[in-house]
Design a protein around this motif. Structure first.
Motif, PDB file in Angstrom:
ATOM      1  N   TRP A 118      24.161  34.337  -7.683  1.00 54.20           N
ATOM      2  CA  TRP A 118      23.909  35.670  -7.756  1.00 54.20           C
ATOM      3  C   TRP A 118      23.647  36.312  -6.340  1.00 54.20           C
ATOM      4  O   TRP A 118      23.026  35.636  -5.745  1.00 54.20           O
ATOM      5  N   PRO A 119      24.107  37.581  -6.229  1.00 55.01           N
ATOM      6  CA  PRO A 119      23.938  37.836  -4.888  1.00 55.01           C
ATOM      7  C   PRO A 119      22.510  38.152  -4.494  1.00 55.01           C
ATOM      8  O   PRO A 119      22.283  37.967  -3.199  1.00 55.01           O
ATOM      9  N   TRP A 120      21.418  38.407  -5.500  1.00 54.67           N
ATOM     10  CA  TRP A 120      20.116  38.804  -5.020  1.00 54.67           C
ATOM     11  C   TRP A 120      19.273  37.510  -4.929  1.00 54.67           C
ATOM     12  O   TRP A 120      18.055  37.748  -4.362  1.00 54.67           O
ATOM     13  N   ARG A 161      23.396  36.084   2.156  1.00 60.58           N
ATOM     14  CA  ARG A 161      23.014  37.066   2.830  1.00 60.58           C
ATOM     15  C   ARG A 161      21.443  37.168   2.641  1.00 60.58           C
ATOM     16  O   ARG A 161      20.885  36.390   1.770  1.00 60.58           O
ATOM     17  N   PRO A 162      20.700  37.868   3.768  1.00 64.61           N
ATOM     18  CA  PRO A 162      19.275  37.914   3.359  1.00 64.61           C
ATOM     19  C   PRO A 162      18.858  38.531   2.002  1.00 64.61           C
ATOM     20  O   PRO A 162      19.330  39.351   1.902  1.00 64.61           O
ATOM     21  N   ALA A 163      17.776  37.748   1.680  1.00 62.59           N
ATOM     22  CA  ALA A 163      17.333  38.275   0.069  1.00 62.59           C
ATOM     23  C   ALA A 163      16.553  39.412   0.496  1.00 62.59           C
ATOM     24  O   ALA A 163      15.885  39.895   1.440  1.00 62.59           O
ATOM     25  N   ASP A 164      16.725  40.369  -0.413  1.00 65.87           N
ATOM     26  CA  ASP A 164      15.979  41.724  -0.516  1.00 65.87           C
ATOM     27  C   ASP A 164      14.976  41.820  -1.683  1.00 65.87           C
ATOM     28  O   ASP A 164      14.832  40.860  -2.365  1.00 65.87           O
ATOM     29  N   ARG A 181      13.626  31.976  -0.609  1.00 63.54           N
ATOM     30  CA  ARG A 181      14.517  32.661   0.263  1.00 63.54           C
ATOM     31  C   ARG A 181      13.944  33.931   0.567  1.00 63.54           C
ATOM     32  O   ARG A 181      14.392  34.456   1.858  1.00 63.54           O
ATOM     33  N   PHE A 182      13.179  34.711  -0.157  1.00 66.90           N
ATOM     34  CA  PHE A 182      12.640  35.969   0.253  1.00 66.90           C
ATOM     35  C   PHE A 182      11.608  35.785   1.188  1.00 66.90           C
ATOM     36  O   PHE A 182      11.475  36.714   2.219  1.00 66.90           O
ATOM     37  N   ALA A 209      20.586  48.831  10.205  1.00 64.67           N
ATOM     38  CA  ALA A 209      21.097  48.017   9.234  1.00 64.67           C
ATOM     39  C   ALA A 209      19.863  47.547   8.420  1.00 64.67           C
ATOM     40  O   ALA A 209      19.986  46.433   7.857  1.00 64.67           O
ATOM     41  N   GLU A 210      18.937  48.211   8.616  1.00 62.85           N
ATOM     42  CA  GLU A 210      17.536  47.633   7.778  1.00 62.85           C
ATOM     43  C   GLU A 210      17.598  47.847   6.316  1.00 62.85           C
ATOM     44  O   GLU A 210      18.671  48.727   5.905  1.00 62.85           O
TER      45      GLU A 210
END
Length: 646
Positions: free
Chosen positions: A218-220, A225-228, A265-266, A443-444
């Motif tokens: 899952w992308p999230w 990529r950094p977790a958001d 990861r977050f 790119a924040e």
């Protein structure tokens, strides 16, 4: 797919998730409903002690909702995200249905209504309304919000497939409502609507828990990529479902281990200064969700599931009050709203401030909670609202008097990782001038093109402002994001070299040589902004923002190398603006007035009114904002001054 190869900071602090602790974790899971600090509806002593004004307000709201028509979720509205990019046609009624169901859930808990399945209609009005809402949620084709559904987009269709559920924020929100409804109302649901709780479990498992465990890219999650903020938002919902809606302890344990590994990861993305580049409004949907989930784990497992001593969490809890301008106003980088809604779960920060022994965190939360007048708000989510209602310390905190002065209003705050400086004329008070300025990069998360922009408030009211988030569309997170005018540098408080050149997106479009200083006499921020603009557009463009407490005065000085064309200095202003020779006055409605001054021989001034039609922008700023543009033809620099108008 990349995998976590060693325990993250959270997992490493949780003995019950370590090897050989399976039996202890299973026992904690079995005992979870009894250990969670939200009792079932049958504990009348706890629910009868709820803050009286809050009880009255919530029951009045429930009665008003009961006589209003229920929101209708239409396929054609869901499809609009693919047809014309409009998201709100579906997401607004979907949100309304969740909140409405939460209102009835809370009302049924507060009243303690109960009746057997054979009792006539009307025997339990709020309980029946909650049941109707829960079933309505279970009957929807999808819990996902259309722009997020990658499966539908990949099929080239405009309708969801119930057999291919996509786990997103919408699914997380519904899961949370169902989990807390089952936990609090369980005994009464069994009596009034036998079979409902089995349905809640089946739908949650089919739509969220099974997809979560069977698909691990899952992308999230934050693998590639950094977790958001999606990460703690969704993992928090899965944690609640594992503890409250999963009857198999072994499966619940797997879900918890997986969720905490995801949360790690977050945590890995959090800067050590606790700053959130998305602003305070998004703090609640990322950092706040993380803190809420860690509270839940600690309540269930005690020391074996308590990671709240992680040092970065102390800094994370401090971020909201460090960005406070006054009242409901906060520094709002990126998509964050400038004026926070009155429905946030401030008891979460009060609880953390108390546990951490941090009076600034605790007192700020108590002050904001007293301003709203109620202990809990359904919009904050079922778990947050129910937890607040039975928290005796929070109930006691609400008895104090509202006030702006407080321990959190420090002289200056500098977050070196996020590159935000905030400084006040009067420490301990929102009175006088407050200035904030940011560096950062373009790119924040939830980024606007705003490297070097600043805010100025007077007596706690922002007058030189950042617009914040407009209503999202299907383009808001795609390649056309910066077509939205509120996100451009032209509508931030920034220089535009070369006759109007704007900033560009990208991590390399960043502030350079950033430094900040704070002294007894004031504060200073300095940065080179040239890299944020197209190459060659602004060689050596520097900005210095200074607060002088003795005068008191804020100055913004921009210096640049020769550029092709004039430099435009833009200022977005909230209030009534009048223009004079070498100055403009910005007056808040019924409030203070700020004077903006410059050398009239150095710059030409133009005012431009912008009517606001977007509902989110209007919620913060009313129907209009004004942009002041100073055009500087030569000289290599200019200084603009800000002080209280006489």
């Amino acid at each position: 797919m990349a995998q976590v190869t060693s325990p993250g900071p959270l997992t490493a602090r949780l003995p019950l998730l370590g090897p050989g602790a399976e039996a202890g974790l299973a026992a904690a899971v079995r005992e979870a409903p009894r250990r969670i600090p939200v009792p079932p509806v049958t504990d009348r002593a706890a629910w009868d002690a709820v803050h009286p004004a809050t009880r009255t307000a919530l029951l009045r709201r429930a009665e008003a909702e009961r006589t209003a028509p229920a929101p209708v979720l239409r396929a054609s509205d869901w499809a609009r995200s693919f047809r014309d990019g409009v998201r709100t046609a579906y997401e607004d009624p979907a949100r309304a249905l969740r909140v409405r169901t939460t209102v009835f859930l809370i009302a049924a808990v507060l009243t303690g209504e109960s009746a057997p399945a054979t009792a006539p209609p009307g025997a339990t009005p709020y309980l029946d309304a909650a049941i109707d809402g829960l079933i309505a949620l279970c009957e929807t084709s999808t819990w996902c919000w259309a722009p997020h559904d990658g499966y539908t987009a990949a099929r080239g269709e405009v309708l969801p497939d119930p057999e291919q559920p996509y786990v997103d924020l919408g699914a997380a929100e519904v899961t949370t409502v169902l989990a807390w409804a089952d936990h609090t109302l369980g005994p009464h649901l069994d009596l009034r609507a036998p079979g409902l709780r089995r349905r809640l479990r089946r739908e949650t498992d089919r739509r969220v828990l099974t997809p979560f465990t069977t698909r691990r890219d899952w992308p999230w999650i934050g693998v590639d990529r950094p977790a958001d903020n999606w990460n703690p938002w969704i993992h928090g919902a899965i944690t609640a479902a594992a503890l409250l809606l999963t009857d198999d302890p072994e499966r619940a344990a797997v879900l918890l281990r997986t969720a905490v590994a995801g949360l790690d990861r977050f945590v890995a993305t959090l800067p050590d200064d606790g700053g959130i580049d998305e602003g305070v409004a998004y703090w609640w949907h990322g950092a706040g969700r993380l803190l809420e989930t860690l509270d839940l784990l600690a309540a269930v497992g005690g020391p074996g599931l308590d990671a709240r001593d992680l040092p970065v969490l102390r800094q994370l809890a401090r971020f909201p009050h460090r960005m406070h301008l006054g009242g409901a106003w906060y520094v709002n980088a990126g998509d964050a709203a400038a004026r926070l809604p009155g429905t946030l779960p401030w008891q979460l920060l009060h609880r953390w401030g108390t546990a951490l022994g941090d009076p600034a965190v605790r007192d700020h939360a108590a002050g904001r909670g007293r301003d709203t007048g109620l202990a809990a708000h359904p919009e904050a989510g079922a778990g947050s609202a129910l937890t607040a209602l039975v928290d005796p310390r929070w109930r006691a905190a609400l008895t104090g008097a509202p006030g702006e002065g407080g321990s959190w209003l420090t002289a200056a705050e500098w977050l070196p990782r996020t590159q935000i400086l905030l400084a006040r004329e009067r420490p301990g008070s929102t009175g006088g001038l407050t200035v904030a300025v940011k560096g950062g990069h373009n790119a924040e998360r939830h980024n606007h093109l705003d490297v070097g922009s600043y805010w100025i408030a007077l007596d706690g009211v922002p007058l030189v402002v950042d617009l914040g988030q407009p209503t999202y569309t299907a383009d808001s997170f795609g390649p056309h994001r910066y077509r939205a005018w509120p996100l451009t540098s032209e509508w931030h408080n920034l220089p535009a070299p070369g006759g109007g050149t704007g900033q560009l997106p990208g991590a390399g479009r960043a502030a350079r040589e950033v430094r900040a200083e704070a002294t007894d006499g004031g504060a200073l921020f300095h940065a080179d902004l040239a890299a944020a603009y197209p190459d060659g557009a602004a060689g050596g463009l520097t900005r210095t923002v200074r607060l002088d407490r003795d005068r008191p005065l804020v100055t913004v000085t921009d210096r640049w190398a020769p550029a092709a064309g004039p430099v435009l200095l833009r200022h977005v202003l909230a209030g009534e603006v009048t223009l004079g020779s070498g100055e403009a006055i910005v007056r808040a409605p019924g409030g203070p007035a700020l004077r903006i001054g410059w050398e009239p021989r150095d710059a030409r001034a133009v005012l431009e009114d912008r009517e606001l039609t977007d509902p989110l922008l209007r919620a913060s700023w009313g129907g209009r904002l004004t942009r002041l543009t100073l055009t500087v033809d030569d000289g290599g620099g200019a200084t603009v001054r800000f002080d209280r108008a006489p």
